[in-house]
Write a protein that holds these residues in place. Structure first.
Motif, PDB file in Angstrom:
ATOM      1  N   UNK A   1       0.843  -1.260  -0.626  1.00 25.94           N
ATOM      2  CA  UNK A   1      -0.067  -0.299  -0.251  1.00 25.94           C
ATOM      3  C   UNK A   1       0.959   1.013   0.091  1.00 25.94           C
ATOM      4  N   UNK A   2       2.683   1.373   0.693  1.00 20.98           N
ATOM      5  CA  UNK A   2       2.822   2.415   0.805  1.00 20.98           C
ATOM      6  C   UNK A   2       3.407   2.542  -0.415  1.00 20.98           C
ATOM      7  N   UNK A   3       4.251   1.860  -1.062  1.00 18.12           N
ATOM      8  CA  UNK A   3       4.423   2.053  -2.712  1.00 18.12           C
ATOM      9  C   UNK A   3       3.411   2.082  -3.412  1.00 18.12           C
ATOM     10  N   UNK A   4       2.318   1.359  -3.366  1.00 16.27           N
ATOM     11  CA  UNK A   4       1.231   2.229  -4.257  1.00 16.27           C
ATOM     12  C   UNK A   4       0.850   3.746  -4.352  1.00 16.27           C
ATOM     13  N   UNK A   5       0.893   3.908  -3.026  1.00 15.79           N
ATOM     14  CA  UNK A   5       0.363   5.624  -2.081  1.00 15.79           C
ATOM     15  C   UNK A   5       1.505   6.858  -3.106  1.00 15.79           C
ATOM     16  N   UNK A   6       2.673   5.965  -2.490  1.00 16.03           N
ATOM     17  CA  UNK A   6       4.124   6.651  -3.094  1.00 16.03           C
ATOM     18  C   UNK A   6       4.359   7.088  -4.929  1.00 16.03           C
ATOM     19  N   UNK A   7       3.768   6.115  -5.569  1.00 17.39           N
ATOM     20  CA  UNK A   7       3.584   6.295  -6.869  1.00 17.39           C
ATOM     21  C   UNK A   7       2.673   7.298  -7.593  1.00 17.39           C
ATOM     22  N   UNK A   8       1.491   6.918  -6.776  1.00 17.25           N
ATOM     23  CA  UNK A   8       0.203   7.791  -6.877  1.00 17.25           C
ATOM     24  C   UNK A   8       0.621   9.564  -6.447  1.00 17.25           C
ATOM     25  N   UNK A   9       1.139   9.379  -5.588  1.00 17.78           N
ATOM     26  CA  UNK A   9       1.553  10.890  -5.145  1.00 17.78           C
ATOM     27  C   UNK A   9       2.678  11.330  -6.471  1.00 17.78           C
ATOM     28  N   UNK A  10       3.374  10.678  -6.493  1.00 22.05           N
ATOM     29  CA  UNK A  10       4.649  11.147  -8.205  1.00 22.05           C
ATOM     30  C   UNK A  10       3.273  10.926  -9.016  1.00 22.05           C
ATOM     31  N   UNK A  11       2.827  10.167  -9.518  1.00 19.10           N
ATOM     32  CA  UNK A  11       1.657  10.586 -10.629  1.00 19.10           C
ATOM     33  C   UNK A  11       0.870  11.976  -9.777  1.00 19.10           C
ATOM     34  N   UNK A  12       0.420  12.424  -9.302  1.00 22.19           N
ATOM     35  CA  UNK A  12      -0.475  13.072  -8.854  1.00 22.19           C
ATOM     36  C   UNK A  12       0.626  14.805  -8.824  1.00 22.19           C
ATOM     37  N   UNK A  13       2.017  14.297  -8.585  1.00 17.62           N
ATOM     38  CA  UNK A  13       2.581  15.482  -8.662  1.00 17.62           C
ATOM     39  C   UNK A  13       3.110  15.943 -10.335  1.00 17.62           C
ATOM     40  N   UNK A  14       2.722  14.907 -11.334  1.00 19.98           N
ATOM     41  CA  UNK A  14       3.201  15.258 -12.096  1.00 19.98           C
ATOM     42  C   UNK A  14       2.111  15.964 -13.177  1.00 19.98           C
ATOM     43  N   UNK A  15       0.848  15.287 -12.707  1.00 24.24           N
ATOM     44  CA  UNK A  15      -0.674  16.120 -13.471  1.00 24.24           C
ATOM     45  C   UNK A  15      -0.840  17.468 -12.893  1.00 24.24           C
ATOM     46  N   UNK A  16      -0.093  17.902 -11.530  1.00 23.19           N
ATOM     47  CA  UNK A  16      -0.400  19.304 -11.183  1.00 23.19           C
ATOM     48  C   UNK A  16       0.875  20.454 -12.165  1.00 23.19           C
ATOM     49  N   UNK A  17       1.248  19.567 -12.728  1.00 25.56           N
ATOM     50  CA  UNK A  17       2.412  20.170 -13.120  1.00 25.56           C
ATOM     51  C   UNK A  17       2.055  20.789 -14.794  1.00 25.56           C
ATOM     52  N   UNK A  18       0.822  20.094 -14.962  1.00 25.13           N
ATOM     53  CA  UNK A  18       0.392  20.112 -16.503  1.00 25.13           C
ATOM     54  C   UNK A  18      -0.657  21.344 -16.098  1.00 25.13           C
TER      55      UNK A  18
END
Length: 241
Positions: free
Chosen positions: A84-101
Motif C-alpha cells: 500500500x505504501x509503495x502504491x501511495x508513493x507511485x500515486x503521489x508522483x503521478x499527482x505531482x505530474x498531473x498538477x504540473x501540467x
C-alpha cells in the motif's frame, strides 16, 4: 507465522501498479484541461482509498513495521502495508505530474485572458480553446490557488479552531501551505496540522456576511495543540467542497 487471509478485505478495490499518470503510461501533453482535472480527481480518489487501508491498520506512511528487536510486527499485515505504501508513493508522483501540467495550462489560460483584455490577438493560441471551460475556475492564478476547497462543518467551543476565530460555514481558501490544487481530498491538511503542532498556521477563509448579502475574506492564525479539552489538534470538522 502467517497472517490470516481475512486481512485482505481491507484492500481497496483499485488495481495494483502505476496505472495513472506515470511516465510511459499516459501522455499528459495531449490531455485537455478537463481530462487533467478528471485525472487529478481519479488519483486523489485512489490516494484516499489507499490511505484508508493504512488507517484501518492503525499505521501511517512512517510507522515502523518491526518490533524493537527487528522482527516484523505480528499485529498488522506487514506485506499489505508495504504494498500500500509503495502504491501511495507511485500515486503521489503521478499527482505531482498531473498538477504540473494542470498549473501550466492554467497559467496559459490566464495569459490568454490578459492578452484578450489588452486587445491582443490570441488566435492560434491553443489555450484559447479552453477559455469557456476554464473561465469558471478563477480570474487569476492567485485566485485559482485560493479557490475554496473545504468548508467548516462544526467547531468545538474552546478548541484551537474556536480560539482562532473559525466558525461553522466558513470556506477554507488555504490552510498553511495547503490550497485548492494540492489538498488531496483534505489529506494534506491533516499532514500540515500534525507537522505544525504548537506552531501558528495562517488559515485564509471566506465568510458570509451576517448583516447582509456578500462575503468577506479573513486571515486567521490557528495553533494546533493537544490537551485543550477535546479530541484532535484543531477541534473542528472540515468537509471537502
Amino acid at each position: 507465522m502467517g497472517l490470516p487471509m481475512e486481512r485482505n478485505i481491507h484492500a481497496p478495490t483499485v488495481p495494483s501498479g502505476p496505472t495513472t499518470a506515470g511516465t510511459g503510461f499516459k501522455d499528459l501533453t495531449k490531455f485537455s484541461m478537463v481530462e487533467l482535472m478528471n485525472e487529478k480527481e481519479h488519483i486523489e480518489a485512489e490516494l484516499s482509498a489507499y490511505s484508508s487501508v493504512l488507517t484501518s491498520q492503525g499505521v501511517t506512511m512512517d510507522t515502523t513495521l518491526t518490533t524493537f528487536d527487528g522482527f516484523p510486527r505480528d499485529d498488522i499485515d506487514v506485506a499489505q502495508i508495504r504494498t500500500t505504501r509503495a502504491r501511495i508513493v507511485h500515486l503521489r508522483n503521478d499527482h505531482k505530474e498531473v498538477m504540473k501540467y494542470l498549473e501550466k495550462g492554467l497559467h496559459a489560460h490566464f495569459e490568454a485572458l490578459q492578452q484578450a483584455q489588452n486587445g491582443t490577438a490570441v488566435s492560434g493560441n491553443s489555450s484559447t480553446a479552453q477559455l469557456p471551460i476554464l473561465n469558471g475556475l478563477a480570474t487569476s492564478s492567485a485566485t485559482t490557488t485560493e479557490t475554496p476547497f473545504a468548508k467548516v462543518n462544526s467547531v468545538a467551543s474552546g478548541s484551537p479552531a474556536d480560539q482562532a476565530g473559525l466558525k461553522a460555514g466558513d470556506s477554507i481558501r488555504s490552510f498553511g501551505s495547503v490550497n485548492w490544487v494540492n489538498h488531496e481530498h483534505l489529506s494534506k491538511v491533516g499532514e500540515v496540522v500534525q507537522q505544525n503542532e504548537g506552531r501558528a498556521l495562517v488559515v485564509k477563509i471566506v465568510r458570509q456576511n451576517e448583516s447582509g448579502p456578500g462575503t468577506r475574506e479573513l486571515s486567521l492564525s490557528l495553533i494546533p495543540r493537544r490537551n485543550w479539552g477535546g479530541r484532535g489538534l484543531l477541534g473542528c470538522h472540515l468537509v471537502p467542497l
